[in-house]
Design an enzyme around this catalytic site. Sequence first.
Site, PDB file in Angstrom:
ATOM      1  CD  GLU A   1      -2.435  -0.088  -0.297  1.00 51.56           C
ATOM      2  OE1 GLU A   1      -3.155  -1.120  -0.677  1.00 51.56           O
ATOM      3  OE2 GLU A   1      -3.210   0.860  -1.176  1.00 51.56           O
TER       4      GLU A   1
HETATM    5  C1  LIG Z   1       2.321  -9.917   0.361  1.00 52.47           C
HETATM    6  C2  LIG Z   1       1.958  -8.801  -0.671  1.00 52.47           C
HETATM    7  C3  LIG Z   1       0.267  -8.185  -0.938  1.00 52.47           C
HETATM    8  C4  LIG Z   1       0.709  -6.775  -2.021  1.00 52.47           C
HETATM    9  N1  LIG Z   1      -0.257  -6.480  -2.159  1.00 52.47           N
HETATM   10  C5  LIG Z   1      -0.648  -6.294  -3.178  1.00 52.47           C
HETATM   11  C6  LIG Z   1      -1.954  -5.772  -3.878  1.00 52.47           C
HETATM   12  O1  LIG Z   1      -3.221  -6.472  -3.705  1.00 52.47           O
HETATM   13  N2  LIG Z   1      -2.378  -5.137  -4.882  1.00 52.47           N
HETATM   14  C7  LIG Z   1      -0.954  -4.403  -5.959  1.00 52.47           C
HETATM   15  O2  LIG Z   1      -1.346  -3.197  -6.348  1.00 52.47           O
HETATM   16  N3  LIG Z   1       0.218  -5.019  -4.818  1.00 52.47           N
HETATM   17  C8  LIG Z   1       0.168  -5.480  -3.625  1.00 52.47           C
HETATM   18  N4  LIG Z   1       2.176  -5.740  -3.266  1.00 52.47           N
HETATM   19  C9  LIG Z   1       2.586  -4.873  -3.590  1.00 52.47           C
HETATM   20  C10 LIG Z   1       3.351  -3.520  -3.215  1.00 52.47           C
HETATM   21  O3  LIG Z   1       2.707  -2.641  -3.086  1.00 52.47           O
HETATM   22  C11 LIG Z   1       4.535  -3.562  -3.594  1.00 52.47           C
HETATM   23  O4  LIG Z   1       5.499  -4.470  -3.252  1.00 52.47           O
HETATM   24  C12 LIG Z   1       5.087  -2.670  -2.739  1.00 52.47           C
HETATM   25  O5  LIG Z   1       4.050  -1.182  -3.435  1.00 52.47           O
HETATM   26  C13 LIG Z   1       6.471  -1.727  -2.600  1.00 52.47           C
HETATM   27  O6  LIG Z   1       6.964  -1.630  -4.735  1.00 52.47           O
HETATM   28  P1  LIG Z   1       8.328  -2.926  -5.051  1.00 52.47           P
HETATM   29  O7  LIG Z   1       8.173  -4.024  -4.300  1.00 52.47           O
HETATM   30  O8  LIG Z   1       8.620  -2.646  -6.712  1.00 52.47           O
HETATM   31  O9  LIG Z   1       9.146  -1.985  -4.656  1.00 52.47           O
HETATM   32  P2  LIG Z   1      10.124  -0.694  -5.318  1.00 52.47           P
HETATM   33  O10 LIG Z   1       9.429  -0.180  -6.206  1.00 52.47           O
HETATM   34  O11 LIG Z   1      11.177  -1.535  -6.182  1.00 52.47           O
HETATM   35  O12 LIG Z   1      10.467  -0.127  -4.968  1.00 52.47           O
HETATM   36  C14 LIG Z   1      11.745  -1.281  -3.790  1.00 52.47           C
HETATM   37  C15 LIG Z   1      11.773   0.231  -2.413  1.00 52.47           C
HETATM   38  O13 LIG Z   1      13.491   1.067  -2.384  1.00 52.47           O
HETATM   39  C16 LIG Z   1      12.371   2.141  -1.886  1.00 52.47           C
HETATM   40  N5  LIG Z   1      11.933   3.376  -2.902  1.00 52.47           N
HETATM   41  C17 LIG Z   1      11.319   3.450  -4.448  1.00 52.47           C
HETATM   42  N6  LIG Z   1      10.426   4.764  -4.370  1.00 52.47           N
HETATM   43  C18 LIG Z   1      10.609   5.510  -4.033  1.00 52.47           C
HETATM   44  C19 LIG Z   1      10.556   6.702  -3.729  1.00 52.47           C
HETATM   45  N7  LIG Z   1       9.932   7.485  -4.544  1.00 52.47           N
HETATM   46  N8  LIG Z   1      11.086   7.285  -2.021  1.00 52.47           N
HETATM   47  C20 LIG Z   1      11.319   6.875  -1.531  1.00 52.47           C
HETATM   48  N9  LIG Z   1      12.397   5.406  -1.895  1.00 52.47           N
HETATM   49  C21 LIG Z   1      11.718   4.707  -2.853  1.00 52.47           C
HETATM   50  C22 LIG Z   1      10.964   2.145  -0.977  1.00 52.47           C
HETATM   51  O14 LIG Z   1      11.623   1.646   0.545  1.00 52.47           O
HETATM   52  C23 LIG Z   1      10.835   0.956  -1.455  1.00 52.47           C
HETATM   53  O15 LIG Z   1       9.766  -0.588  -0.612  1.00 52.47           O
HETATM   54  C24 LIG Z   1       1.861  -6.283  -1.630  1.00 52.47           C
HETATM   55  C25 LIG Z   1       2.949  -6.908  -2.097  1.00 52.47           C
HETATM   56  C26 LIG Z   1       3.267  -7.594  -1.131  1.00 52.47           C
HETATM   57  C27 LIG Z   1       5.075  -8.125  -0.856  1.00 52.47           C
END
Ligand SMILES: Cc1cc2nc3c(=O)[nH]c(=O)nc-3n(C[C@H](O)[C@H](O)[C@H](O)COP(=O)(O)OP(=O)(O)OC[C@H]3O[C@@H](n4cnc5c(N)ncnc54)[C@H](O)[C@@H]3O)c2cc1C
Length: 609
Positions: A454
């Site tokens: 989220e």
């Molecule tokens: C168990 C689980 C359930 C989930 N459920 C859903 C769901 O129901 N629907 C859905 O759509 N998604 C879902 N997600 C996805 C989740 O919302 C994303 O994993 C999350 O938004 C982060 O995206 P990413 O993993 O691609 O990390 P990335 O976008 O690759 O980012 C990695 C890290 O970099 C940092 N970062 C990235 N950009 C910035 C910025 N601009 N400023 C500061 N820091 C930054 C943050 O610390 C972040 O954690 C789920 C994930 C998991 C693991």
Amino acid sequence: MPVYRAPLEDYRFLLHEFFEVEKQTDLPQFEDLSAEVIDDVLANAGKICEDVLQPLNQSGDEEGCHYENGVVRTPKGFKEAYKSFAEGGWSGLGAPPEYGGAGLPMFLTMLVGEMTESANQSFSMYPWLSAAAYSALIANGAQWMKQHIVPRMVSGEWTGTMCLTEPHAGTDLRLMRTRAVEQEDGTYRMTGTKIFISAGEHDLADNIIHMVIAKIPDENGQIHNDLSTVNFFMVPKYLVKEDGTVGARNGVSCGGIEHKMGIRANATCVMNFDDAVAWRIGPKPQMPKPGEKHSSSEGMKGMFAMMNAARVGVGVQGIAVAEVAMQNANAYAHERRVGQALTGPEEPDQPADLLIVHPDVRRMLLHGRACTEGARAVALWTSLNMSIAGSARPERETAGMLADLLTPVVKAFFTDLGFECANMAMQCYGGHGYIRDNGVEQFVRDGRINQIYEGANGVQAMDLVGRKLGRKGGAGAFALFNAINDFLTANENDAQLADFVKPVRRGLDALQGATLWLAQHGASNPNDAGAGAVDYLRLMGIVVTGWMWARIAKFAQSRLAANPENSTFYREKLISARYWMERMMPECAMLRERVETGSATIMAFEAAG
Ligand SMILES: Cc1cc2nc3c(=O)[nH]c(=O)nc-3n(C[C@H](O)[C@H](O)[C@H](O)COP(=O)(O)OP(=O)(O)OC[C@H]3O[C@@H](n4cnc5c(N)ncnc54)[C@H](O)[C@@H]3O)c2cc1C
């Protein structure tokens, strides 16, 4: 076996005594609420959480979900539990009565959500994500969707999802590749892959309604790396005609489930959309003309509305995990015998004293109490502001700005606290917390995801600093500072409250100072804002919660003054409030200093990398 008892006494205190919700009959959905109705809902929800959901939490975690050939099975007992949950009307608690819901206001759905999440976070994600999805349809869907789809989701017969994330696009949704092509009949055909979709496939309901964001290609069939063509769609697992009849399987399927650290009983799915029939939600977008600058998409509005409500919900998940983890740690500290009290044995006839005699164990338990109850009060206050924002009250605009400002704080600060508390609860158990039998390590694993999904907490902090602080010339931040300042000024001369007013005054000074620093430096060097954002969000969270604790302390003092025989409840509130003042408020000066350090060293690190 871990235990859970719904914290009904605290709910009743906050709702009936502190916020006096039943007197606010001018707010939408509050008209027919009496204290009896509220207590009844909470007690019945507590019962299903304690008796049905909590007993499945550990077994669900051990077993996890099963995937075979596109079919997902939830752990043993989940189907039956979901059936009683839906039959009890809990899936439609906040939905308007015209769709079959109970039409209850957000503060009640929030507290019921907290209980279900404390009892079984994996389970509760199935119905609560569904509620987010049907709320989006109620807000922006077509009439036939409201007539034929929403009621089936409200009743729990069908569930819903939120599909945003793709393998290469999580935080950065500009990069998404899922595309939706318009057809002659006005529907769309969607192709692409979404990952990490919670409750994307399961065996609890007959149909799953996916709320998906995807890009509409331009006239050359191209999609762009920006948000201008991103739109919001509904994609049912089984097709639904506009007259409500259910048809064939749509081109959406589950390609697998993730094996993960926590919430193992909630299916986290890869969802493949293969020419799936999709319906656009909301108005048709204005496609940018060739050569025209792509602007932010109108089509994302429906999705953002859904996500804002979900963010507060995730913040509540943080509170929920802290509550249940600390309940268990507290019980353990009253049964495990280790060492003796520093001032001499408290039970000399026993081989050792109970864990609870040790100041450090008490510190951890009190930390849990102060975090959970303080955060709950702030989350409730935020939800009340959301209700006021939708009312006819003159202060509705200010209330809306306050809720908007605090949404990332509730999401990030409370999920950070939730994880901190779960971790401390495990510490109270020593090695017996690290092994699986006592169930407390599950809380640490389950609570960790709340800081990531989220919108990761770092991204929430950027939302606060980069967007929310400056919105409408900083009106939301000023409204918050004024509200805190009004309380402090009104109570500055109350000697009995000095221990609460002074630390909050120092905290507010630090928060205002850091805000000014960010305003002065963030625009000229955005990295300064980015480097300080997480500390700034925590600073705001500590100050707002401190203000809430000071108000609760004043209230508890007045109750005790009126009746010194009053229960230990108010005395304990005063102890928790004091803990926040003594142990959390001092962080404010440090956090301000960190914010004002700027970004030079941090950015030099990358250059050296
Ligand atoms: C168990 C689980 C359930 C989930 N459920 C859903 C769901 O129901 N629907 C859905 O759509 N998604 C879902 N997600 C996805 C989740 O919302 C994303 O994993 C999350 O938004 C982060 O995206 P990413 O993993 O691609 O990390 P990335 O976008 O690759 O980012 C990695 C890290 O970099 C940092 N970062 C990235 N950009 C910035 C910025 N601009 N400023 C500061 N820091 C930054 C943050 O610390 C972040 O954690 C789920 C994930 C998991 C693991």
